[in-house]
Design a protein around this motif. Structure first.
Motif, short mmCIF file in Angstrom:
data_model
loop_
_atom_site.label_atom_id
_atom_site.label_comp_id
_atom_site.label_asym_id
_atom_site.label_seq_id
_atom_site.Cartn_x
_atom_site.Cartn_y
_atom_site.Cartn_z
N PRO A 235 0.70 -1.19 -0.06
CA PRO A 235 -0.06 0.06 -0.06
C PRO A 235 0.80 1.30 -0.01
O PRO A 235 0.59 2.23 -0.71
N ILE A 236 1.94 1.30 0.69
CA ILE A 236 2.94 2.27 0.66
C ILE A 236 3.30 2.80 -0.56
O ILE A 236 3.33 3.75 -1.24
N GLN A 237 3.73 1.75 -1.48
CA GLN A 237 4.44 1.89 -2.64
C GLN A 237 3.23 2.28 -3.54
O GLN A 237 3.51 3.01 -4.67
N ARG A 238 2.14 1.96 -3.73
CA ARG A 238 0.88 2.17 -4.64
C ARG A 238 0.62 3.78 -4.37
O ARG A 238 0.48 4.50 -5.26
N ARG A 239 0.60 4.07 -3.03
CA ARG A 239 0.16 5.49 -2.66
C ARG A 239 1.24 6.64 -3.36
O ARG A 239 1.20 7.53 -3.66
N ALA A 240 2.88 5.88 -3.00
CA ALA A 240 3.86 6.84 -3.46
C ALA A 240 3.72 6.89 -5.11
O ALA A 240 4.06 7.90 -5.62
N ALA A 241 3.33 5.85 -5.80
CA ALA A 241 3.37 5.81 -7.11
C ALA A 241 2.25 6.74 -7.57
O ALA A 241 2.39 7.36 -8.59
N ALA A 242 1.20 6.79 -6.88
CA ALA A 242 0.00 7.76 -7.22
C ALA A 242 0.55 8.91 -7.14
O ALA A 242 0.26 9.93 -7.95
N VAL A 243 1.06 9.51 -5.85
CA VAL A 243 1.54 10.63 -5.58
C VAL A 243 2.66 11.39 -6.73
O VAL A 243 2.54 12.32 -7.23
N ALA A 244 3.52 10.43 -6.92
CA ALA A 244 4.60 10.68 -7.88
C ALA A 244 3.74 11.09 -9.09
O ALA A 244 4.38 12.04 -9.87
N ALA A 245 2.88 10.31 -9.75
CA ALA A 245 2.45 10.55 -11.02
C ALA A 245 1.60 11.81 -10.93
O ALA A 245 1.74 12.31 -12.10
N ALA A 246 0.80 12.15 -9.85
CA ALA A 246 0.17 13.24 -9.92
C ALA A 246 1.09 14.53 -9.73
O ALA A 246 0.77 15.52 -10.31
#
Length: 649
Positions: A235-246
């Motif tokens: 979940p940490i990695q998914r949230r980080a990827a989403a924030v990075a993409a945004a």
């Protein structure tokens, strides 16, 4: 019906093929063509095959037999042999493998962060002659690609790794520190040298230590356990990827790239550009707290004698990323701040007269721009043109502060034990002569803990290799960052103290590099002296070379006499000197209040006497106690520098 039978036959053949493939003898990546095996020692050779399979290793007229254990691993111990080669080895089970071009010599495991990574190619201006004249078939280098494993120790190293020898092509990929270490040893002893390089830039010592080696650090062990839990990590990695993409910066928003005529195009007519200096950071030149894309342009007048031939542009260092255009063509780019910019310019790019140079610089945080005190020039046909001075700039894009409220994901290479598991554990069966370690920059935020972590790493690796007190040689961090002209506190000084204190661990040695750094570059260019000082340490510690003075002066003890403090040292060699012939510098003194002031200091025989009229009752002395101590000049006559130290620790 016949079709069904055919399917069964194909399936049975596949099963048979897979079973036979599994039973095939396999070797680890390290046991391969061109390897160097440790001389004068019972040297391990190992691999895998089917459980219970009999394996024979034939080497230099002897056969060594083994049977795989239930997990499918086998190993043999070769008898001690003298240095020499090349030799061939045959390994036979249900199949046969031949390993060629084997040398017997001394093998060193080289590890740490970026200053151990830095390949010869990154220093190919300073060491151009060393590269082009490299002809050492008996110096071999095995580069381990970066890999991580947060779950546990891996069985083998990454696939794309092999042994190479030091020739003008392959030496470019050798660690520069390790190569100069090996070359000095080889030139003296004429013994083959094998270098196994496991190092990754920007990584902490915890990442290189096994879980067992961190047993005295409960908070770090807790992190290891959490990292094993995919329900925590994913979940940490998914949230980080989403924030990075945004928050990902979009080139299409850069005004320099979105107009009908791009800003690097010679047809573009500049309007609203302002003056700025190169080198220098734009935050120091009238631009406040800008993260974004800033464009630089200047017309450079190139003489006819410099055109029609290949050229090179030196652009120092740029924070963070850059794209260089000359006369409308992109000729170079770098994606992060640390490498020095040295861009090759093809013949025909430059023209006699005015040439348009445009540089697009991207900065994500902190000061952006061109690092001072670095080379900035154009070189062609033996001539140079200075690129420093006044340019024009214009802002192409301003990055907004990141949104999303999340700091980022888990960087596997910075997690405890992750690099040990993937890059060290698979090599611990390989018999060594010693270990080289150049690391610490990433732990400078907590030097007190590093004083425990470095001895813990040494103990851990010695335990894993099972070779007793395996010699461990390490580099003390050099000078770095801005110079201080008043006595001050310093985490980097404490990191050097951590290294100095680690010499209390048996069978260790240290290379002092206090004058080999650069204030504006965490990757100093001088790698040769670092490697050769490690070699001096090895000559003394490992090769018992009595003629060698292996270190500069190391603080031993102090004695107060009236208003003076008398300092004693080990490793004085032929005697103490001021290397520049000036008065001793960088000594500070304090009374019981520990308020340090600059001190007078003079050499008296093998001792240094320190005093100050400001401190009539002195208690403590410090030497070179700063991030970047300017003018630290205490050496021995062998021209090796004294280690920084303090007596108030």
């Amino acid at each position: 019906m016949y079709r069904s039978k055919g399917k069964y036959i194909v399936f049975a053949l596949l099963c048979l093929f897979q079973a036979e493939a599994f039973s095939q003898v396999r070797l680890p990546k390290l046991v391969s063509d061109g390897m160097v095996l440790q001389r004068d020692a019972k040297t391990k050779v190992w691999g895998w095959a089917a459980p219970g399979e009999k394996v024979t290793v034939s080497f230099r007229g002897k056969n060594y037999k083994s049977t795989t254990n239930p997990s499918g691993k086998w190993e043999v111990a070769l008898s001690p042999m003298k240095a020499g080669g090349p030799y061939t080895m045959d390994i036979k089970g249900s199949n046969q493998i031949t390993v060629k071009d084997i040398l017997l010599g001394d093998v060193y495991f080289c590890s740490g962060q970026s200053n151990m990574v830095h390949q010869m190619s990154l220093h190919n201006i300073t060491y151009a002659n060393d590269i082009i004249t490299a002809n050492y078939p008996q110096i071999r280098h095995f580069w381990i690609p970066t890999a991580t494993n947060m779950e546990g120790p891996a069985q083998d190293l990454p696939a794309n790794a092999s042994w190479k020898w030091a020739n003008p092509q392959d030496v470019n990929n050798f660690s520069a520190v390790a190569y100069f270490f090996a070359r000095k040893l080889y030139d003296r002893y004429k013994i083959p040298i094998g270098l196994i390089n496991a190092s990754v830039g920007g990584t902490p010592i915890e990442a290189w230590t096994s879980e067992e080696g961190l047993k005295e650090f409960p908070a770090i062990l807790a992190t290891i356990n959490k990292n094993r839990d995919t329900s925590y990590v994913n979940p940490i990695q998914r949230r980080a990827a989403a924030v990075a993409a945004a928050n990902r910066q979009k080139p299409e928003l850069d005004k320099g790239l979105t107009g009908e005529v791009k800003w690097f195009d010679p047809a573009y007519e500049p309007k609203g550009w302002r003056d700025i200096n190169i080198p220098g950071y734009w935050e120091d030149q009238g631009i406040k707290d800008l993260n974004g894309a800033v464009w630089y342009r200047r017309e450079i007048d190139v003489p006819a004698s410099m055109v029609g031939v290949p050229a090179k542009v030196f652009l120092g260092r740029i924070v963070d990323a850059d794209f260089l255009y000359i006369n409308g063509k992109q000729v170079g780019s770098t994606g992060y701040q640390y490498p020095q910019r040295r861009y090759a310019i093809p013949a025909g790019t430059l023209k006699a007269g005015k040439n348009l140079f445009v540089i697009r610089v991207l900065n994500q945080g902190g000061k952006g721009g061109f690092v001072p005190d670095k080379p900035y020039y154009l070189e062609a046909n033996g001539q140079t043109l200075d690129l420093k001075g006044t340019w024009q700039y214009k802002v192409g894009d301003v990055y907004r502060p990141a949104s999303g409220g999340f700091e980022g994901g888990i960087s596997a290479q910075n997690q405890p034990s992750a690099l040990y598991n993937a890059m060290v554990a698979p090599a611990t069966d390989y018999t060594l002569k010693g270990i080289l370690w150049y690391q610490g920059e990433s732990n400078a935020g907590n030097p007190t803990e590093y004083k425990k972590l470095l001895p813990a790493l040494i103990s851990d690796w010695r335990d894993k290799w099972g070779q007793g007190n395996l010699p461990f040689l390490f580099v003390q961090l050099p000078n770095f960052m801005e110079r201080n002209y008043l006595p001050t506190e310093s985490n980097w000084a404490m990191m050097r103290e951590a290294a100095l204190q680690t010499l209390s661990v048996p069978n260790t040695a240290m290379a002092v590099t206090i004058e080999l750094g650069e204030w504006n570059d965490i990757h100093p260019d001088n790698k040769k002296d670092v490697g050769e000082r490690l070699a001096l340490a090895a000559m003394k510690l490992i090769y018992s070379d009595k003629k060698i003075v292996s270190s500069g002066p190391l603080y031993q003890s102090s004695k107060i006499e009236g208003n003076k403090i008398i300092l004693s040292f080990t490793n004085v060699g032929s005697g103490l000197i001021s290397i520049d012939g000036e008065e001793l510098s960088q000594f500070a003194i304090a009374g019981a209040d520990k308020k340090f002031v600059w001190a007078n200091a003079r050499i008296e025989g093998d001792k240094v006497v320190v005093w100050s009229d400001e401190v009539p009752e002195p208690k403590f002395v410090r030497y070179a106690w700063a991030d970047n101590p300017d003018g630290a000049n205490l050496y021995n006559k062998e021209k090796l520098p004294a280690s920084p130290f303090r007596t108030d620790n």
